[in-house]
Design a protein around this motif. Structure first.
Motif, PDB file in Angstrom:
ATOM      1  N   ALA A 145       0.650  -0.819  -0.263  1.00 55.03           N
ATOM      2  CA  ALA A 145       0.090  -0.052  -0.045  1.00 55.03           C
ATOM      3  C   ALA A 145       0.795   1.174   0.097  1.00 55.03           C
ATOM      4  CB  ALA A 145      -1.009   0.212   1.179  1.00 55.03           C
ATOM      5  N   GLY A 146       1.990   1.192  -0.032  1.00 52.66           N
ATOM      6  CA  GLY A 146       3.233   2.162  -0.104  1.00 52.66           C
ATOM      7  C   GLY A 146       3.788   3.149   1.298  1.00 52.66           C
ATOM      8  N   GLY A 147       3.050   2.356   2.176  1.00 52.76           N
ATOM      9  CA  GLY A 147       3.936   2.947   3.487  1.00 52.76           C
ATOM     10  C   GLY A 147       5.127   1.784   3.783  1.00 52.76           C
ATOM     11  N   VAL A 148       5.841   0.970   2.994  1.00 52.51           N
ATOM     12  CA  VAL A 148       6.968   1.251   3.232  1.00 52.51           C
ATOM     13  C   VAL A 148       8.136   1.924   1.828  1.00 52.51           C
ATOM     14  CG1 VAL A 148       8.674   0.023   3.994  1.00 52.51           C
ATOM     15  CG2 VAL A 148       6.056  -0.650   4.919  1.00 52.51           C
ATOM     16  N   ILE A 149       8.605   2.559   2.263  1.00 56.20           N
ATOM     17  CA  ILE A 149       9.759   3.798   1.995  1.00 56.20           C
ATOM     18  C   ILE A 149      11.314   3.084   1.815  1.00 56.20           C
ATOM     19  CG2 ILE A 149       9.717   5.473  -0.229  1.00 56.20           C
ATOM     20  CD1 ILE A 149       7.332   6.015   0.086  1.00 56.20           C
ATOM     21  N   ILE A 150      12.293   2.873   0.875  1.00 59.23           N
ATOM     22  CA  ILE A 150      13.561   3.330   0.961  1.00 59.23           C
ATOM     23  C   ILE A 150      14.106   4.175   1.010  1.00 59.23           C
ATOM     24  CG2 ILE A 150      16.278   2.298   0.767  1.00 59.23           C
ATOM     25  CD1 ILE A 150      14.699  -0.583   0.662  1.00 59.23           C
ATOM     26  N   VAL A 151      14.362   5.150   1.416  1.00 59.08           N
ATOM     27  CA  VAL A 151      15.700   6.285   1.299  1.00 59.08           C
ATOM     28  C   VAL A 151      16.955   6.085   1.156  1.00 59.08           C
ATOM     29  CG1 VAL A 151      15.516   9.320   1.766  1.00 59.08           C
ATOM     30  CG2 VAL A 151      13.524   7.628   2.004  1.00 59.08           C
ATOM     31  N   ARG A 152      17.442   6.645  -0.167  1.00 57.53           N
ATOM     32  CA  ARG A 152      18.483   6.554  -0.467  1.00 57.53           C
ATOM     33  C   ARG A 152      19.416   8.621  -0.538  1.00 57.53           C
ATOM     34  NH1 ARG A 152      19.612   1.384  -0.916  1.00 57.53           N
ATOM     35  NH2 ARG A 152      18.328  -0.297  -1.632  1.00 57.53           N
ATOM     36  N   GLU A 153      18.596   8.926  -0.889  1.00 58.65           N
ATOM     37  CA  GLU A 153      19.219   9.942  -0.776  1.00 58.65           C
ATOM     38  C   GLU A 153      19.456  10.929   0.333  1.00 58.65           C
ATOM     39  OE1 GLU A 153      21.948  11.188  -2.635  1.00 58.65           O
ATOM     40  OE2 GLU A 153      21.353   8.759  -3.992  1.00 58.65           O
ATOM     41  N   PRO A 154      19.705  12.024   0.351  1.00 55.68           N
ATOM     42  CA  PRO A 154      19.631  13.044   2.187  1.00 55.68           C
ATOM     43  C   PRO A 154      18.400  13.677   0.896  1.00 55.68           C
ATOM     44  CG  PRO A 154      21.611  12.894   1.754  1.00 55.68           C
ATOM     45  CD  PRO A 154      20.921  12.287   0.762  1.00 55.68           C
ATOM     46  N   ALA A 161       6.781  13.232   4.686  1.00 47.81           N
ATOM     47  CA  ALA A 161       5.316  14.092   4.268  1.00 47.81           C
ATOM     48  C   ALA A 161       4.207  13.583   3.335  1.00 47.81           C
ATOM     49  CB  ALA A 161       5.444  14.962   3.928  1.00 47.81           C
ATOM     50  N   ILE A 162       5.494  13.023   2.600  1.00 50.22           N
ATOM     51  CA  ILE A 162       4.314  11.758   1.905  1.00 50.22           C
ATOM     52  C   ILE A 162       4.399  10.393   2.865  1.00 50.22           C
ATOM     53  CG2 ILE A 162       4.889   9.942  -0.208  1.00 50.22           C
ATOM     54  CD1 ILE A 162       6.087  11.678  -1.935  1.00 50.22           C
ATOM     55  N   LEU A 163       4.562   9.962   3.644  1.00 53.09           N
ATOM     56  CA  LEU A 163       4.185   8.795   4.685  1.00 53.09           C
ATOM     57  C   LEU A 163       2.876   9.264   5.454  1.00 53.09           C
ATOM     58  CD1 LEU A 163       6.935   6.634   4.820  1.00 53.09           C
ATOM     59  CD2 LEU A 163       4.466   5.993   3.820  1.00 53.09           C
ATOM     60  N   PHE A 164       2.955  10.431   6.474  1.00 51.31           N
ATOM     61  CA  PHE A 164       1.778  10.731   7.141  1.00 51.31           C
ATOM     62  C   PHE A 164       1.161  11.379   6.648  1.00 51.31           C
ATOM     63  CE2 PHE A 164       5.542  12.313  10.365  1.00 51.31           C
ATOM     64  CZ  PHE A 164       5.259  11.192  11.252  1.00 51.31           C
ATOM     65  N   GLY A 165       1.152  11.198   4.937  1.00 53.76           N
ATOM     66  CA  GLY A 165      -0.678  12.262   4.240  1.00 53.76           C
ATOM     67  C   GLY A 165      -0.713  10.906   4.235  1.00 53.76           C
ATOM     68  N   ARG A 166      -0.342  10.115   3.899  1.00 56.17           N
ATOM     69  CA  ARG A 166      -0.851   8.701   3.538  1.00 56.17           C
ATOM     70  C   ARG A 166      -1.734   7.342   4.235  1.00 56.17           C
ATOM     71  NH1 ARG A 166       3.352   6.021  -0.564  1.00 56.17           N
ATOM     72  NH2 ARG A 166       3.037   7.663  -2.161  1.00 56.17           N
ATOM     73  N   THR A 167      -2.733   7.358   3.630  1.00 52.58           N
ATOM     74  CA  THR A 167      -3.811   6.409   4.129  1.00 52.58           C
ATOM     75  C   THR A 167      -3.802   5.763   4.136  1.00 52.58           C
ATOM     76  OG1 THR A 167      -6.058   8.340   5.093  1.00 52.58           O
ATOM     77  CG2 THR A 167      -6.037   6.055   5.129  1.00 52.58           C
ATOM     78  N   ILE A 168      -3.507   4.576   4.901  1.00 59.48           N
ATOM     79  CA  ILE A 168      -3.083   2.737   4.216  1.00 59.48           C
ATOM     80  C   ILE A 168      -4.218   1.723   5.581  1.00 59.48           C
ATOM     81  CG2 ILE A 168      -1.318   0.842   4.743  1.00 59.48           C
ATOM     82  CD1 ILE A 168      -0.810   2.977   2.738  1.00 59.48           C
ATOM     83  N   HIS A 169      -4.988   1.344   4.592  1.00 63.59           N
ATOM     84  CA  HIS A 169      -5.911   0.433   4.861  1.00 63.59           C
ATOM     85  C   HIS A 169      -6.873   1.856   5.784  1.00 63.59           C
ATOM     86  CE1 HIS A 169      -3.998  -2.568   1.856  1.00 63.59           C
ATOM     87  NE2 HIS A 169      -3.514  -2.833   3.113  1.00 63.59           N
ATOM     88  N   GLY A 170      -7.372   2.677   5.348  1.00 59.68           N
ATOM     89  CA  GLY A 170      -8.348   3.666   6.735  1.00 59.68           C
ATOM     90  C   GLY A 170      -7.583   4.102   7.372  1.00 59.68           C
ATOM     91  N   PHE A 171      -6.491   3.346   7.983  1.00 55.74           N
ATOM     92  CA  PHE A 171      -5.557   4.533   8.856  1.00 55.74           C
ATOM     93  C   PHE A 171      -4.340   5.536   8.392  1.00 55.74           C
ATOM     94  CE2 PHE A 171      -6.678   0.045  10.039  1.00 55.74           C
ATOM     95  CZ  PHE A 171      -7.537   0.273  11.379  1.00 55.74           C
ATOM     96  N   THR A 172      -4.383   6.139   9.224  1.00 59.48           N
ATOM     97  CA  THR A 172      -3.529   6.954   8.644  1.00 59.48           C
ATOM     98  C   THR A 172      -2.657   7.460  10.147  1.00 59.48           C
ATOM     99  OG1 THR A 172      -5.145   8.457   7.319  1.00 59.48           O
ATOM    100  CG2 THR A 172      -3.097  10.121   8.264  1.00 59.48           C
ATOM    101  N   PRO A 173      -1.063   7.420   9.242  1.00 62.22           N
ATOM    102  CA  PRO A 173      -0.213   7.415  10.569  1.00 62.22           C
ATOM    103  C   PRO A 173       0.016   7.811  11.209  1.00 62.22           C
ATOM    104  CG  PRO A 173       0.364   7.789   8.500  1.00 62.22           C
ATOM    105  CD  PRO A 173      -0.633   7.385   8.628  1.00 62.22           C
TER     106      PRO A 173
END
Length: 352
Positions: A52-61, A69-81
């Motif tokens: 659902a796009g709730g886990v992302i690897i970041v390699r560049e600062p 910001a994207i993850l805090f705004g992304r709802t996962i199966h009805g839940f917003t973190p």
């Protein structure tokens, strides 16, 4: 009570189960001290976050803050973190599935494992799982058998530590489920809990004044029984919920879950139950068995109607509602062409 990943890992770490180094990011927290590469994980009480796009690897600062910001705004199966977990990137050699559950038929703690871990584990044939009851008198034998099954015989001593420590964690914390998926074998030969899921028994709250988790007991109790189960169940009251699961099994079907919505369930909490069931990949029908005392049957009926609109792929419903405001519930369901059965037996007879 289902813990968030970071909460589950915190408990596991106190029992010497290795976990990746990580820090928690709160909403609007700049977290300038995070270094890349890093894995950012949305902390929501649901599975399949990766898909659902709730886990992302970041390699560049430069990508760190935009991704947060994207993850805090992304709802996962009805839940917003409200929190993210930022973890070190692990060098993975192999991934396994590992869990402890309560086998209701044998009244024992059972270990389940699979040679492959990750997000697709629920879709694997149940016959492919290693299953064994856990006897504290034979930890060494169990670890040897599991090591052979996973084809890591040289890591039997590490597996024994995992089994012993998770078993004591399970017992001491009144767990209903303890799952490590994946259990990672790193390139340097260690075993690490890559992800963790723990469900605690709400009824044991009085024994644990130290429990201060994100999710407090909310009047429903969801326990996964079989990831390949085909029939989901919803009932109110632990006794009725257990009887419903037993009746489904006695009818020749495989129950996927135990779900007690409690005596004071609100429509919102009932909707959360449907949200959890909607994530189960093999469910072909939902059996709903409610005796309305404090719970209003028309509230349950309205939640059923709302769930059908919210989750368009919801499987067929087999509903028995009796008690408080059952007449109103029957009218609501009839208007939506959902049959209401007078007994659980009648509801089960309509399963195909």
């Amino acid at each position: 009570m289902r813990l968030l990943e970071y909460e589950a890992k915190k408990i596991l770490s106190t029992y010497s189960v290795p976990i990746p180094y990580g820090v928690i990011i709160e909403v609007n927290d700049l977290q300038a001290n995070i270094t890349v590469p890093v894995v950012l994980k949305s902390q929501v009480p649901t599975g399949r976050r990766g898909k659902a796009g709730g886990v992302i690897i970041v390699r560049e600062p430069s990508d760190l803050q935009p991704t947060i910001a994207i993850l805090f705004g992304r709802t996962i199966h009805g839940f917003t973190p409200q929190k993210l977990l930022a973890e070190e990137l692990i060098d993975i050699k192999r991934e396994f599935y590992f869990s402890l559950i309560i086998n209701r038929e044998t009244s024992q703690i059972e270990l389940l494992a699979n040679t492959n871990g990750g997000i697709e584990v629920e879709e694997r044939d149940s016959e492919a799982f290693f299953r064994h009851s856990v006897d504290p008198r034979s930890f060494e034998t169990l670890s040897d058998e599991l090591a052979d099954c996973l084809d890591i015989s040289d890591k039997a001593f590490l597996l024994q530590d995992i089994i012993v420590n998770t078993y004591h964690c399970f017992i001491n914390n009144d767990c209903l489920l303890l799952e490590i998926n994946p259990l990672i074998l790193t390139t340097d030969g260690t075993l690490v809990a890559g992800d963790a899921k723990i469900t605690l028994d709400d009824a044991a709250l009085f024994r644990h004044p130290e429990w201060h988790f994100n999710e407090t007991p909310e009047g429903n109790n969801f326990v996964m029984l079989d990831p390949n189960g085909t029939i989901a169940t919803i009932a109110n009251g632990a006794g009725l919920a257990m009887a419903t699961v037993d009746a489904v099994a006695d009818a020749g079907f495989t129950p996927a879950n135990f779900l007690d919505i409690g005596g004071n369930a609100t429509p919102q909490k009932i909707m959360d139950c449907f949200r959890r069931i909607d994530t189960l990949p093999h469910v072909t029908a939902i059996v709903i068995n409610i005796f309305g005392g404090i719970v209003r049957c028309d509230d349950v009926a309205q939640a059923i109607l709302d769930a059908r609109e919210t989750f368009p792929n919801l499987p067929p419903l087999h509903v028995r509602l009796v008690g408080n405001r059952a007449d109103r519930a029957k009218q609501l369901l009839a208007n939506a062409n959902i049959p209401l059965h007078s007994t659980l037996t009648d509801a089960l007879e309509t399963l195909s």
